[in-house]
Design a protein around this motif. Sequence first.
Motif, PDB file in Angstrom:
ATOM      1  N   PRO A   1       0.517  -1.137   0.275  1.00  0.00           N
ATOM      2  CA  PRO A   1      -0.021  -0.244   0.021  1.00  0.00           C
ATOM      3  C   PRO A   1       0.949   1.025  -0.352  1.00  0.00           C
ATOM      4  N   HIS A   2       0.153   2.598  -0.358  1.00  0.00           N
ATOM      5  CA  HIS A   2       1.446   3.766   0.024  1.00  0.00           C
ATOM      6  C   HIS A   2      -0.006   4.486   0.294  1.00  0.00           C
ATOM      7  N   PRO A   3       0.625   5.685   1.040  1.00  0.00           N
ATOM      8  CA  PRO A   3      -0.170   6.827   0.979  1.00  0.00           C
ATOM      9  C   PRO A   3      -0.762   8.098   0.105  1.00  0.00           C
ATOM     10  N   PRO A   4      -2.094   8.023   0.275  1.00  0.00           N
ATOM     11  CA  PRO A   4      -2.425   9.311  -0.828  1.00  0.00           C
ATOM     12  C   PRO A   4      -1.857  10.047  -1.481  1.00  0.00           C
ATOM     13  N   GLU A   5      -0.306  10.760  -0.769  1.00  0.00           N
ATOM     14  CA  GLU A   5       0.291  12.063  -1.271  1.00  0.00           C
ATOM     15  C   GLU A   5       1.027  11.198  -2.153  1.00  0.00           C
ATOM     16  N   ASP A   6       1.288   9.828  -2.187  1.00  0.00           N
ATOM     17  CA  ASP A   6       2.804   9.231  -3.130  1.00  0.00           C
ATOM     18  C   ASP A   6       2.533   9.968  -4.168  1.00  0.00           C
ATOM     19  N   GLY A   7       3.224   9.623  -5.350  1.00  0.00           N
ATOM     20  CA  GLY A   7       3.558   9.538  -7.044  1.00  0.00           C
ATOM     21  C   GLY A   7       2.279   7.794  -6.965  1.00  0.00           C
ATOM     22  N   MET A   8       1.271   8.498  -7.753  1.00  0.00           N
ATOM     23  CA  MET A   8       0.335   7.075  -7.989  1.00  0.00           C
ATOM     24  C   MET A   8       1.540   6.360  -9.200  1.00  0.00           C
ATOM     25  N   PHE A   9       1.941   6.800 -10.167  1.00  0.00           N
ATOM     26  CA  PHE A   9       2.317   6.466 -11.441  1.00  0.00           C
ATOM     27  C   PHE A   9       3.432   5.901 -10.999  1.00  0.00           C
ATOM     28  N   ALA A  10       4.462   6.666  -9.689  1.00  0.00           N
ATOM     29  CA  ALA A  10       5.693   6.212 -10.129  1.00  0.00           C
ATOM     30  C   ALA A  10       6.831   4.879  -9.743  1.00  0.00           C
ATOM     31  N   PRO A  11       6.400   4.281  -9.881  1.00  0.00           N
ATOM     32  CA  PRO A  11       6.695   2.620 -10.487  1.00  0.00           C
ATOM     33  C   PRO A  11       7.452   2.635 -11.869  1.00  0.00           C
ATOM     34  N   VAL A  12       6.090   2.804 -12.855  1.00  0.00           N
ATOM     35  CA  VAL A  12       6.674   2.766 -14.439  1.00  0.00           C
ATOM     36  C   VAL A  12       6.706   4.280 -14.908  1.00  0.00           C
ATOM     37  N   MET A  13       7.048   5.563 -13.844  1.00  0.00           N
ATOM     38  CA  MET A  13       7.621   6.372 -14.341  1.00  0.00           C
ATOM     39  C   MET A  13       9.072   6.627 -13.738  1.00  0.00           C
ATOM     40  N   VAL A  14       9.835   5.802 -13.095  1.00  0.00           N
ATOM     41  CA  VAL A  14      11.252   5.684 -12.591  1.00  0.00           C
ATOM     42  C   VAL A  14      11.233   4.144 -13.167  1.00  0.00           C
ATOM     43  N   ALA A  15      11.631   2.776 -12.452  1.00  0.00           N
ATOM     44  CA  ALA A  15      12.159   2.537 -12.220  1.00  0.00           C
ATOM     45  C   ALA A  15      11.709   0.939 -13.437  1.00  0.00           C
ATOM     46  N   GLU A  16      10.358   1.341 -14.157  1.00  0.00           N
ATOM     47  CA  GLU A  16       9.737   0.277 -14.621  1.00  0.00           C
ATOM     48  C   GLU A  16       9.438   1.060 -16.185  1.00  0.00           C
ATOM     49  N   ALA A  17      10.641   2.559 -16.733  1.00  0.00           N
ATOM     50  CA  ALA A  17       9.921   3.580 -17.139  1.00  0.00           C
ATOM     51  C   ALA A  17      10.379   2.413 -19.134  1.00  0.00           C
ATOM     52  N   ARG A  18      10.932   1.448 -19.404  1.00  0.00           N
ATOM     53  CA  ARG A  18      10.753   1.018 -20.025  1.00  0.00           C
ATOM     54  C   ARG A  18      10.295  -0.088 -20.921  1.00  0.00           C
ATOM     55  N   HIS A  19       8.890  -0.379 -19.990  1.00  0.00           N
ATOM     56  CA  HIS A  19       8.225  -0.569 -19.909  1.00  0.00           C
ATOM     57  C   HIS A  19       7.215  -0.263 -20.600  1.00  0.00           C
ATOM     58  N   LEU A  20       6.676   1.117 -19.774  1.00  0.00           N
ATOM     59  CA  LEU A  20       6.025   2.405 -19.969  1.00  0.00           C
ATOM     60  C   LEU A  20       5.469   2.346 -21.453  1.00  0.00           C
ATOM     61  N   ARG A  21       7.371   2.742 -22.302  1.00  0.00           N
ATOM     62  CA  ARG A  21       7.681   3.372 -23.002  1.00  0.00           C
ATOM     63  C   ARG A  21       7.535   1.859 -24.021  1.00  0.00           C
ATOM     64  N   ALA A  22       7.869   1.017 -23.899  1.00  0.00           N
ATOM     65  CA  ALA A  22       7.598  -0.526 -24.866  1.00  0.00           C
ATOM     66  C   ALA A  22       6.051  -0.277 -25.250  1.00  0.00           C
TER      67      ALA A  22
END
Length: 344
Positions: free
Chosen positions: A304-325
Amino acid sequence: MTLVYGDVTIVVDERDDLFYTQAALQAHRPEEGRITVQPTPASGSPAALAHDMLYALGKRLAPGPNSPDMWLDSVNAAWLAAAAWGVATGVRHVVVPRAHLLTIRRIDQLLAWRKSTGAQLTLLWQKPPRALPSALARVERRISGRDQFKALLAEPGPIPARPFFPPAAPMAGPAAVAAGQSPARQPQETRAASLRPGRPAHPCTGAMATARLVQAAPALVIASAEAAALAALAHPLIAGALSVLAFTRAGPGSLRFTRDLDITSDISAIKLHGVGHRYCPLHAIPAWARPLLAAARAHHRLAPHPPEDGMFAPVMVAEARHLRAHAGRLPRLDLSLPAGVLVP
């Protein structure tokens, strides 16, 4: 014979009667909140059953050894995605034929998924009940017969058949938007605070507060085929992020700052953010994208994450290559995702 405890039901079919299998397959009606998950025979992949669950939910993993869905080979990631989609789409009852072929570990995974989603779980155990594992040994009541099984499949589950999206309230009254002002413009006090020289920008208010002051910008229209392609993506964060880029045409960098609280409670509007909060527009969410954003929010909360955390952070940083693909696999949407914008 049917054994029931809690929200888990075990249908013992020692003779492997074709009726029970056929009834289970015919019960697959996702639009009514009931799905039938067929385990892949003899699959040694640790996340195989989670993938079967995603498939039953209408999600399709990208094929190939360098697939952008490789991170869903992880057991925890795959089951978290399956739970998020289950919650967002209102799954209330899951039926699993040939459950006697599942390992104890996969039965435990199913039970954990049921606990996360609150859905009812029915397992078809097509061998003698003495082989039941200890995790399924505690039984509260027993019923038997085809009629009882048919009635069980027709029962309403513990959660609604569809996700609850209440009608969107009016975004702003006539006096809330000044004549000539952009309907998606940021509230005056927030803009002033963010531009004050020598001081860091104050965090923006959430979408609900903003929606009381300004009107959301209308969503851009995309073809139904492209909307369906986005809805079939297996990972909720990727599906949610790409859908936002599709109906807003915002820069992908703005998603790095999107929080849970930047989506209204009825999932009718989303607030995006610029660097330093100098421009944070509110956008209306189209009907086709609401389940995708609901799944992204559910994934964020189940993590879980608190509501103040970036919701898309996991795909925007660590796994951005998957998002681009995935963006590259949807050429008609023309989603430009430069690596330098996504990854600091």
